[in-house]
Design an enzyme around this catalytic site. Structure first.
Site, PDB file in Angstrom:
ATOM      1  N   ILE A  97      29.157  30.030 -13.790  1.00  0.00           N
ATOM      2  CA  ILE A  97      28.139  30.919 -14.360  1.00  0.00           C
ATOM      3  C   ILE A  97      28.850  31.966 -15.214  1.00  0.00           C
ATOM      4  CG2 ILE A  97      26.305  32.567 -13.805  1.00  0.00           C
ATOM      5  CD1 ILE A  97      25.417  30.277 -12.292  1.00  0.00           C
ATOM      6  N   HIS A 114      20.931  21.003 -19.164  1.00  0.00           N
ATOM      7  CA  HIS A 114      20.605  21.030 -17.732  1.00  0.00           C
ATOM      8  C   HIS A 114      19.758  19.792 -17.425  1.00  0.00           C
ATOM      9  CE1 HIS A 114      19.922  22.785 -13.802  1.00  0.00           C
ATOM     10  NE2 HIS A 114      18.652  22.454 -13.929  1.00  0.00           N
ATOM     11  N   SER A 141      17.026  19.296 -20.423  1.00  0.00           N
ATOM     12  CA  SER A 141      16.700  20.377 -21.364  1.00  0.00           C
ATOM     13  C   SER A 141      17.987  20.920 -21.973  1.00  0.00           C
ATOM     14  CB  SER A 141      16.016  21.545 -20.642  1.00  0.00           C
ATOM     15  OG  SER A 141      14.920  21.105 -19.866  1.00  0.00           O
ATOM     16  N   ASP A 150      19.975  29.182 -16.251  1.00  0.00           N
ATOM     17  CA  ASP A 150      19.031  28.112 -16.637  1.00  0.00           C
ATOM     18  C   ASP A 150      17.669  28.645 -17.084  1.00  0.00           C
ATOM     19  OD1 ASP A 150      21.014  26.254 -15.952  1.00  0.00           O
ATOM     20  OD2 ASP A 150      20.276  26.062 -13.904  1.00  0.00           O
TER      21      ASP A 150
HETATM   22  C1  GAR Z   1      25.204  16.648 -16.739  1.00  0.00           C
HETATM   23  O1  GAR Z   1      24.236  15.896 -16.060  1.00  0.00           O
HETATM   24  C2  GAR Z   1      24.687  18.036 -17.047  1.00  0.00           C
HETATM   25  O2  GAR Z   1      23.325  18.058 -17.345  1.00  0.00           O
HETATM   26  C3  GAR Z   1      24.957  18.732 -15.745  1.00  0.00           C
HETATM   27  O3  GAR Z   1      26.221  18.275 -15.344  1.00  0.00           O
HETATM   28  C4  GAR Z   1      26.397  16.940 -15.829  1.00  0.00           C
HETATM   29  C5  GAR Z   1      27.708  16.894 -16.583  1.00  0.00           C
HETATM   30  O4  GAR Z   1      27.986  15.579 -16.945  1.00  0.00           O
HETATM   31  N1  GAR Z   1      24.959  20.151 -15.917  1.00  0.00           N
HETATM   32  C6  GAR Z   1      24.459  20.974 -15.016  1.00  0.00           C
HETATM   33  O5  GAR Z   1      23.984  20.619 -13.962  1.00  0.00           O
HETATM   34  C7  GAR Z   1      24.538  22.434 -15.402  1.00  0.00           C
HETATM   35  N2  GAR Z   1      23.672  23.206 -14.571  1.00  0.00           N
HETATM   36  P1  GAR Z   1      29.098  15.260 -18.014  1.00  0.00           P
HETATM   37  O6  GAR Z   1      30.366  15.987 -17.544  1.00  0.00           O
HETATM   38  O7  GAR Z   1      29.266  13.785 -17.941  1.00  0.00           O
HETATM   39  O8  GAR Z   1      28.634  15.753 -19.340  1.00  0.00           O
END
Ligand code: GAR
Length: 207
Positions: A97, A114, A141, A150
């Protein structure tokens, strides 16, 4: 918003970096109005670092364990980012954060993705909660980052059905594929100067 032809992006990651890879792929298209100038990871072993290295993008590692306070950690991030001409920061699975101080340095210039249809299901363990609640629909989103987690103005959403036999993992995979579409879409809109932030909503200017 920027009137430069190419928006210069820093992508911040903590993990596997599939959204980073989607942004790298989008930026490789000749008509895409943005380029990634650096990738910053807060973990030295994040899988996404390999995507940046393969694409020849400079990588900065700022590991919070090397700092005694969040303020010092964020100062180190600002120093690392300060080496590059950054117009926009994209959080792509960056699981720290950011403080109001850090965010204030980049007003309306930090995006996050997110894996829910915000304002529903902010925070962690989103897919577990969506499946447990037997929601009919979920999605992802892309939003501007504000101090409340968020909660910033939403730019782009992509929706998917939640199927009766979904597990958190099958739902996460369906949504992730849409994340890889949503993030480049939002970055393009930003880079084309089409986003007008009005309070907590975003108006998209037509051509
Ligand atoms: C994704 O699903 C993203 O939306 C989530 O983490 C993952 C990262 O995947 N982010 C959150 O939850 C943020 N609050 P990635 O490393 O393969 O892009």
């Amino acid at each position: 918003m920027t009137d430069r032809k190419t928006t210069r992006i820093a992508v911040l990651i903590s993990g596997r970096g599939s959204n980073l890879r989607a942004l790298i792929d989008a930026c490789a298209a000749p008509d895409f109005p943005a380029e990634i100038v650096c990738v910053l990871s807060n973990k030295p072993d994040a899988g996404g670092i390999a995507h940046a290295e393969k694409a020849g993008i400079p990588v900065e590692i700022v590991w919070q364990k090397d700092y005694t306070s969040k303020a010092e950690f964020e100062s180190a991030m600002l120093a690392a980012l300060g080496q590059y001409p950054v117009d926009l920061i994209c959080l792509a699975g960056f699981m720290r954060i950011l403080s109001p101080n850090f965010i204030a340095r980049w007003p309306d210039r930090i995006l996050n993705i997110h894996p829910s249809l915000l304002p529903d299901y902010k925070g962690l363990d989103v897919h577990e909660r969506v499946v447990a609640d037997k929601c009919a629909e979920s999605g992802c989103s892309v939003h501007f980052v504000v101090p409340e987690t968020d909660a910033g103005p939403v730019i782009v959403q992509e929706r998917v059905p939640v199927l009766p036999d979904d597990t958190p993992d099958t739902l996460a995979a369906r949504i992730l594929a849409r994340e890889h579409v949503a993030y480049p879409k939002a970055v393009r809109l930003f880079a084309e100067g089409k986003l007008l932030v009005r309070g907590n909503s975003v108006a998209i200017q037509e051509d």
